[in-house]
Design an enzyme around this catalytic site. Sequence first.
Site: not given
Ligand code: RNT
Ligand code: ZN
Length: 418
Positions: A181, A222, A224, A257, A260, A284, A292, A294, A325
Amino acid sequence: MSYKEAKEKYLSMGVDPDQAIEKLAEVPVSLHCWQGDDVKGFDTDPDAPLTGGIQATGNYPGRARSPEELMEDIAEVLKLIPGKPKLNLHASYAVFEKGEWADRDQLAPEHFKAWVDFCREHHLGCDFNPTFFSHPKCDPLTLSSPKEDTRKFWIEHGKACIRISSYLAEELGEPCVMNIWTGDGFKDIPADRIGPRIRYKESIDEILSEKYDFSKVKPCIESKVFGIGVESYTVGSAEFALSYAAMNKEKCIPLMDNGHYHPTEVVSDKIPALLAFFPEIALHITRPVRWDSDHVVLFDDETREIAREIVRCGGLDGRVHIALDYFDASINRISAWVVGYRNVQKALLFALLQPNRILKELQDEGNFTKLMAMQESLKVMPFSDVWEEYLERCSRPSEEGCFDEVMKYEKNVLEKRK
Ligand code: RNT
Ligand code: ZN
């Protein structure tokens, strides 16, 4: 209600909770090391900002500041989470001997020996991630940079990480999922959207030209949608990542993820779409909230739906690689880790307790009236009794016991980190 009574109820619905418990206990779920130190790592200045469009907000006391502290914290987390965890490391967590240091393009398996020892001691497999952010060589682009030397540096980093992933898989006897990523992108409207993507594609080609055994090392791509300071354009967009993985099925897999995507898109629905084409995918699991991506994972509708799709699509037999994640620095970090991990376990257990065959039959017969009624009844089944039984069989504390233990650790360990 007791487990015995709950079991009877589930059996009458067509599911055996004993089987669900047994299955869940052997499903690998990867625990991200970066929740413990706000994604800082150990190979760069700890006061330098986190880059790549990600941010850990908050300043709750007790952040792990060294490999020893991080390992101590992970060991504590492991006492509180049921199931079969794997560790998920970033390259920035390399452990150096006193006076030694290696830049990211020079990282080698020996810099992860301390982690191998830790994983052995705790019976863990290990996943891995090259770290394409928070480093002076981000210009700010990495693998998609127009500058040859920047690109070269990060390609070398990627290749080094393949070698480290092979080492982790070999030493620990479990496959290593290695996720690529980057936060590459632009704050404002670019003039050239295809150039960075072609360079990104070529850089990944070069990284994956490093030799590895695809049954042991599983490189992932990955995608985003956007990041902080990278609002207008993301090089590794959904279409880019998915197309790359689709065109290179013999050497990598796509990673989704769930933080994303645009807010009304859901990864639960994308899982079966991808599994119709890819033998394996990676996830993820996180929780997006407005800007955000996360926040700590909750036992919420979408997490349950993701788990239901994993289970229904046969993802627990090695087709879906599950990882967590998120990073929250505003609450006790151990609790953030443990609550999120236990919630993923809850969602998987909940999913394993669905009479999927019966529900599918109702759909295929077109009996949507009964399907809805039954899906709603399932929500009020005595799930908590099965969850408690699972915790007990895994020798892990109840919800309450878990919180008390975290508070004890805060008092005895975290508060002393001044
Ligand atoms: C970031 C991605 C990625 C990170 C990690 C730390 O938006 O989700 O996976 O969170 O690699
Ligand atoms: Zn991620």
